[in-house]
Design a protein around this motif. Structure first.
Motif, mmCIF file in Angstrom:
data_model
loop_
_atom_site.group_PDB
_atom_site.id
_atom_site.type_symbol
_atom_site.label_atom_id
_atom_site.label_comp_id
_atom_site.label_asym_id
_atom_site.label_seq_id
_atom_site.Cartn_x
_atom_site.Cartn_y
_atom_site.Cartn_z
ATOM 1 N N PHE A 43 0.822 -1.190 0.000
ATOM 2 C CA PHE A 43 0.000 0.000 0.000
ATOM 3 C C PHE A 43 0.859 1.243 0.000
ATOM 4 O O PHE A 43 1.827 1.352 0.729
ATOM 5 C CB PHE A 43 -0.887 -0.016 1.245
ATOM 6 N N ASP A 44 0.517 2.198 -0.821
ATOM 7 C CA ASP A 44 1.129 3.520 -0.806
ATOM 8 C C ASP A 44 0.081 4.489 -1.295
ATOM 9 O O ASP A 44 -0.371 4.395 -2.422
ATOM 10 C CB ASP A 44 2.358 3.569 -1.709
ATOM 11 N N ALA B 152 10.371 -6.625 2.493
ATOM 12 C CA ALA B 152 10.405 -5.718 1.349
ATOM 13 C C ALA B 152 11.501 -6.081 0.347
ATOM 14 O O ALA B 152 11.270 -6.078 -0.866
ATOM 15 C CB ALA B 152 10.586 -4.276 1.829
ATOM 16 N N GLU B 153 12.694 -6.391 0.823
ATOM 17 C CA GLU B 153 13.796 -6.675 -0.100
ATOM 18 C C GLU B 153 13.559 -7.964 -0.884
ATOM 19 O O GLU B 153 13.919 -8.038 -2.065
ATOM 20 C CB GLU B 153 15.130 -6.694 0.641
ATOM 21 N N ARG B 154 12.972 -8.974 -0.261
ATOM 22 C CA ARG B 154 12.634 -10.204 -0.989
ATOM 23 C C ARG B 154 11.554 -9.942 -2.029
ATOM 24 O O ARG B 154 11.589 -10.518 -3.118
ATOM 25 C CB ARG B 154 12.175 -11.303 -0.029
ATOM 26 N N VAL B 155 10.593 -9.082 -1.706
ATOM 27 C CA VAL B 155 9.558 -8.732 -2.683
ATOM 28 C C VAL B 155 10.197 -8.028 -3.872
ATOM 29 O O VAL B 155 9.975 -8.396 -5.029
ATOM 30 C CB VAL B 155 8.461 -7.841 -2.051
ATOM 31 N N ILE B 156 11.009 -7.029 -3.597
ATOM 32 C CA ILE B 156 11.641 -6.240 -4.661
ATOM 33 C C ILE B 156 12.562 -7.100 -5.520
ATOM 34 O O ILE B 156 12.665 -6.892 -6.731
ATOM 35 C CB ILE B 156 12.386 -5.034 -4.050
ATOM 36 N N ALA B 157 13.205 -8.096 -4.920
ATOM 37 C CA ALA B 157 14.103 -8.982 -5.680
ATOM 38 C C ALA B 157 13.374 -9.715 -6.801
ATOM 39 O O ALA B 157 14.004 -10.147 -7.769
ATOM 40 C CB ALA B 157 14.773 -9.983 -4.739
ATOM 41 N N ARG C 193 8.917 1.629 1.812
ATOM 42 C CA ARG C 193 8.340 2.612 2.728
ATOM 43 C C ARG C 193 7.132 2.069 3.490
ATOM 44 O O ARG C 193 6.904 2.428 4.632
ATOM 45 C CB ARG C 193 7.949 3.854 1.918
ATOM 46 N N THR C 194 6.361 1.208 2.871
ATOM 47 C CA THR C 194 5.072 0.866 3.467
ATOM 48 C C THR C 194 4.903 -0.566 3.942
ATOM 49 O O THR C 194 4.122 -0.804 4.852
ATOM 50 C CB THR C 194 3.925 1.177 2.488
ATOM 51 N N LEU C 195 5.605 -1.516 3.363
ATOM 52 C CA LEU C 195 5.365 -2.913 3.725
ATOM 53 C C LEU C 195 5.610 -3.156 5.213
ATOM 54 O O LEU C 195 4.855 -3.867 5.869
ATOM 55 C CB LEU C 195 6.220 -3.858 2.874
ATOM 56 N N GLY C 196 6.615 -2.530 5.757
ATOM 57 C CA GLY C 196 6.927 -2.695 7.172
ATOM 58 C C GLY C 196 5.917 -2.054 8.114
ATOM 59 O O GLY C 196 5.953 -2.295 9.316
#
Length: 140
Positions: free
Chosen positions: A3-4, A64-69, A95-98
Motif C-alpha cells: 500500500f502507498d 520488502a527486499e525479498r519482494v523487490i528482488a 516505505r510501506t510494507l513494514g
C-alpha cells in the motif's frame, strides 16, 4: 503489492482492500532452441509457478527486499489506470510494507504460459487482506 497512498490514490488511505491483475514475465534462464517436450514445458511452468509463490511468500513475510528482488528493472504496473515504474514501486514497498502488522496476499487463478526455454508469462488475480496502522484494523 504494498500500500502507498501516493501510488494507490486517496481512496486507499484507509487500507481498503485492493484488486489487481498481475502479469509477470518469468525468465527461466535456459538455453533457447528447438521445440520443448511436454516434460520440459512442465518443468518451466513449475519453476515459474514456484517463483510466483516465492513472491507471494515474501509479501506474507513482510520482507520488502525479498519482494523487490522479484521485480525486474523494467517492471511497471498500473493501479487504477496510473502507471508506476520500478523505482517508485520499489520505494513504495520499502516505505510501506513494514508498516503492516499483517499482510495476507491472495494469488488466485494463477496461469503459466510457457513461451520457450527462456521464459514464461504468469498471470494471476491478486486480492489482499492486511492489518495496518496503530489500530490494527483488518481489511480485506
Amino acid at each position: 503489492m504494498a500500500f502507498d497512498e501516493n501510488l494507490a490514490g486517496p481512496a486507499m488511505r484507509f487500507c481498503r482492500p485492493t484488486f489487481l491483475f498481475g502479469c509477470v514475465l518469468f525468465s527461466a534462464c535456459q538455453a533457447g532452441g528447438a521445440s520443448l517436450t511436454d516434460a520440459e514445458r512442465a518443468a518451466i511452468a513449475a519453476s515459474a509457478d514456484s517463483a510466483t509463490r516465492a513472491f507471494e511468500s515474501a509479501e506474507r513475510a513482510l520482507d520488502a527486499e525479498r519482494v523487490i528482488a522479484h521485480l525486474a528493472p523494467e517492471f511497471y504496473m498500473y493501479n487504477d489506470g496510473v502507471r508506476s515504474e520500478y523505482d517508485s514501486v520499489a520505494a513504495s514497498i520499502r516505505r510501506t510494507l513494514g508498516t503492516f502488522q499483517h499482510f495476507e496476499p491472495g494469488f488466485t487463478a494463477v496461469e503459466v504460459i510457457v513461451l520457450g526455454r527462456d521464459g514464461a508469462v504468469v498471470s494471476f488475480t491478486f486480492r489482499d487482506s492486511r492489518s495496518c496502522g496503530s489500530a490494527g484494523a483488518r481489511t480485506g
